[in-house]
Design an enzyme around this catalytic site. Structure first.
Site, short mmCIF file in Angstrom:
data_model
loop_
_atom_site.label_atom_id
_atom_site.label_comp_id
_atom_site.label_asym_id
_atom_site.label_seq_id
_atom_site.Cartn_x
_atom_site.Cartn_y
_atom_site.Cartn_z
N CYS A 29 13.03 -2.68 -1.95
CA CYS A 29 14.24 -3.47 -2.19
C CYS A 29 14.87 -2.89 -3.45
CB CYS A 29 13.98 -4.97 -2.28
SG CYS A 29 13.19 -5.60 -3.76
N HIS A 35 -7.64 2.12 -8.40
CA HIS A 35 -8.23 1.01 -9.14
C HIS A 35 -8.01 -0.36 -8.50
CE1 HIS A 35 -8.26 3.35 -13.22
NE2 HIS A 35 -8.89 3.99 -12.24
#
Length: 150
Positions: free
Chosen positions: A72, A105
C-alpha cells in the site's frame, strides 16, 4: 529461491497506491517461472486495503499460498490489517537488509512494501532478499512462539 514451496503459489495483494508496483513485482516473479495468486486490487481506482489484505492473509494462514507480498502507499495500513490474523507475521520492509532480518529472525510470512517510498529496483532487491532468506530458528523460535495472543 529458498522459501518458495513446490506447488504453492505466493499470494499478492495491494490497494490502489501499490497496484502498479505489485504488477511490476508479479511480472518479475513470473519471468522467473513463479506464478502468483493475486488477491487484488486490479486497478489504480481508489479502494480499501482490508478488502484485499484479509483474503491474502487467510490464504497464507491456511497454507494455500506461501509466502505473501502486500503493498500500500506507506505499507502501514495493509500491514496492520494482515497482522490482525493470528498466523500472520507481516513485516514492513524498505531495504533488503530489513527483509533478510524479517525472515531470518522473525520468520515473516508476508512481506509488506511501502509503494510510495521505494523505487522498482529497490522493490525487486527487497523481494529477492525476502524470498532467498531462511528462518534461522534456534533462539529466535522461542520469541516467535510468544507472538500469538492468549
Amino acid at each position: 529461491m529458498t522459501i518458495l514451496k513446490e506447488g504453492i503459489k505466493p499470494g499478492m495483494c495491494s490497494d490502489h497506491a501499490g497496484y502498479e508496483l505489485k504488477c511490476m513485482i508479479e511480472g518479475y516473479l513470473e519471468s522467473l517461472g513463479v506464478a502468483v495468486e493475486d488477491f487484488g486490487t486490479f486497478s489504480t481506482d481508489s479502494c480499501d486495503y482490508p478488502d484485499f489484505a484479509h483474503p491474502c492473509a487467510e490464504a497464507v494462514e491456511s497454507g494455500r499460498c506461501y509466502p505473501g507480498i502486500a503493498l500500500c502507499g506507506s505499507g502501514n495500513g495493509i500491514g496492520m490489517t494482515l497482522n490482525k490474523h493470528q498466523g500472520i507475521r507481516a513485516a514492513l520492509c524498505w531495504t533488503p537488509e530489513l527483509a533478510r532480518l524479517a525472515r531470518a529472525h522473525n520468520d515473516a510470512n508476508i512481506l509488506v512494501l511501502p509503494a510510495r517510498f521505494i523505487d522498482p529496483a529497490t522493490a525487486i532487491q527487497i523481494v529477492d532478499a525476502f524470498l532467498n532468506t531462511d528462518f534461522e530458528g534456534g533462539r529466535h523460535q522461542k520469541r516467535i512462539d510468544k507472538i500469538p495472543a492468549k
